[in-house]
Scaffold this active site. Structure first.
Site, PDB file in Angstrom:
ATOM      1  N   CYS A 118       0.801  -1.224   0.000  1.00 30.93           N
ATOM      2  CA  CYS A 118       0.000   0.000   0.000  1.00 30.93           C
ATOM      3  C   CYS A 118       0.834   1.275   0.000  1.00 30.93           C
ATOM      4  CB  CYS A 118      -0.958   0.001   1.183  1.00 30.93           C
ATOM      5  SG  CYS A 118      -2.132  -1.372   1.150  1.00 30.93           S
ATOM      6  N   HIS A 256      -3.030   7.131   2.022  1.00 30.68           N
ATOM      7  CA  HIS A 256      -3.529   5.823   1.600  1.00 30.68           C
ATOM      8  C   HIS A 256      -4.898   5.611   2.223  1.00 30.68           C
ATOM      9  CE1 HIS A 256      -4.174   1.656   1.083  1.00 30.68           C
ATOM     10  NE2 HIS A 256      -3.805   1.303   2.299  1.00 30.68           N
ATOM     11  N   ASN A 286     -10.498   0.190   0.098  1.00 26.86           N
ATOM     12  CA  ASN A 286      -9.033   0.209   0.112  1.00 26.86           C
ATOM     13  C   ASN A 286      -8.541  -0.429  -1.180  1.00 26.86           C
ATOM     14  OD1 ASN A 286      -6.288  -0.406   0.488  1.00 26.86           O
ATOM     15  ND2 ASN A 286      -6.531  -0.958   2.635  1.00 26.86           N
TER      16      ASN A 286
END
Length: 337
Positions: A118, A256, A286
């Site tokens: 990520c 993020h 996500n």
């Protein structure tokens, strides 16, 4: 690794792509054995997109790349390199970036993948900026298809993830604009917090690994939350001090999009009170390496980014890793959509 010299390299264009199929909390909750209310309360997520059968990471990456190239007014043939940040490549090899390079017609470009999970987009952005020749152009893509590696019955992970891609074209900008600095750190002591145990050289695919469901994404959610709370604030502090920029001088914060509730909890610890935090996790979920460029593209298309605005990008994820970068937006090089 703290760095603050990038020779006036910045964003010339930004683009993104989301699969057409929106997946509601009702669908995810039924598979994961929880309620829609629980998902919203724990994550802030209300929907996400899943790639349909036959659509792979490279397909999402190509669509985002073309949108970024169009926004920049750049031909793919002019690119010096293409880097794809992903932890869900089409294949173990060849690199997904080479598939993208071929399909968009970037014939002169070097191409490679980068896996920092990520944090991948920020790592790729910094790496790519270092590779550019003065006056050159490069393409950075974050793309992931996590719907293929999550266990739909695992409510700890299944409720969080979606699929998507985002991309930026990097190139020369006005002096004092562009990428002002970065801070990249690895935290291998915590590597077991996030993992896909099987499918590599340590635990090759077999009937047993499939039967034991060892090819699914696994995450210690509480451990990740503690890691982010502990490591992200000092990373942002190092970034801004290294660039000589005060917290009050930052107009935008693009993190993020891990979990909306967690972002609300960690934001007060960063001191970026005047910055507008751009959050798309409620609609997109996500999307791992894609989440930062997706949010950046959304902010740009809404007209939120003004000439000279300072933007903190912050990635954190598997490895464990943290990557932060400070951009000064050049509105003349990345014009209003």
């Amino acid at each position: 690794m703290l760095s603050a010299s990038f020779a006036d390299v910045g964003v010339r264009g930004v683009g993104s792509y989301l699969p057409a199929d929106a997946v509601s909390n009702r669908v995810v909750a039924a598979r994961a054995g929880c309620t829609e209310e629980w998902i919203v309360r724990k994550t802030g997520i209300r929907s996400r997109r899943y790639a349909p059968p036959g659509e792979a990471t490279s397909d999402l990456a190509v669509a985002a790349a073309r949108n970024a190239l169009d926004a920049a007014g750049v031909r793919a043939a002019a690119l010096e390199w293409v880097v794809v940040a992903t932890s869900t490549p089409d294949h173990p090899q060849p690199p997904t970036a080479n598939l993208v390079q071929h399909r968009i017609g970037a014939r002169r470009a070097a191409a490679f993948d980068l896996n920092a999970v990520c944090s991948g987009f920020v790592y790729a952005l910094v790496t790519g900026a270092r590779l550019l020749n003065r006056g050159g152009l490069g393409l950075v893509i974050g793309a992931d298809v996590y719907s293929r590696i999550i266990d739909p019955a695992d409510r700890r992970t299944a409720v969080l993830f979606g699929d998507g891609a985002g991309a930026v074209v990097l190139g020369p900008v006005r002096p004092g604009y562009g990428l002002l600095g970065s801070d990249l750190t690895g935290h291998g002591d915590d590597h077991e917090l996030i993992r896909v145990p099987a499918g590599g050289s340590r635990l090759p695919a077999s009937e047993k690994t499939v039967a034991d469901r060892r090819h699914h994404f696994e995450m210690d959610g509480r451990g990740v939350r503690e890691f982010v709370t502990r490591e992200l604030p000092p990373a942002v502090d190092r970034l801004l001090r290294g660039c000589g920029v005060g917290r009050g001088d930052v107009e935008h914060f693009v993190p993020h999009q891990a979990n909306g509730v967690m972002l609300d909890e960690v934001r007060p610890l960063l001191g970026l009170d005047r910055a507008r935090m751009h959050v798309t996790v409620a609609e997109h979920g996500n999307t791992s390496a894609a989440s930062i460029p997706l949010a950046l593209d959304t902010a740009w298309r809404r007209g939120a980014l003004g000439d000279g605005d300072r933007i903190v990008l912050a990635g954190f994820g598997g490895g464990m890793s943290v990557g932060t970068a400070l951009l000064r937006w050049d509105g003349s090089s990345a014009p209003t959509p």
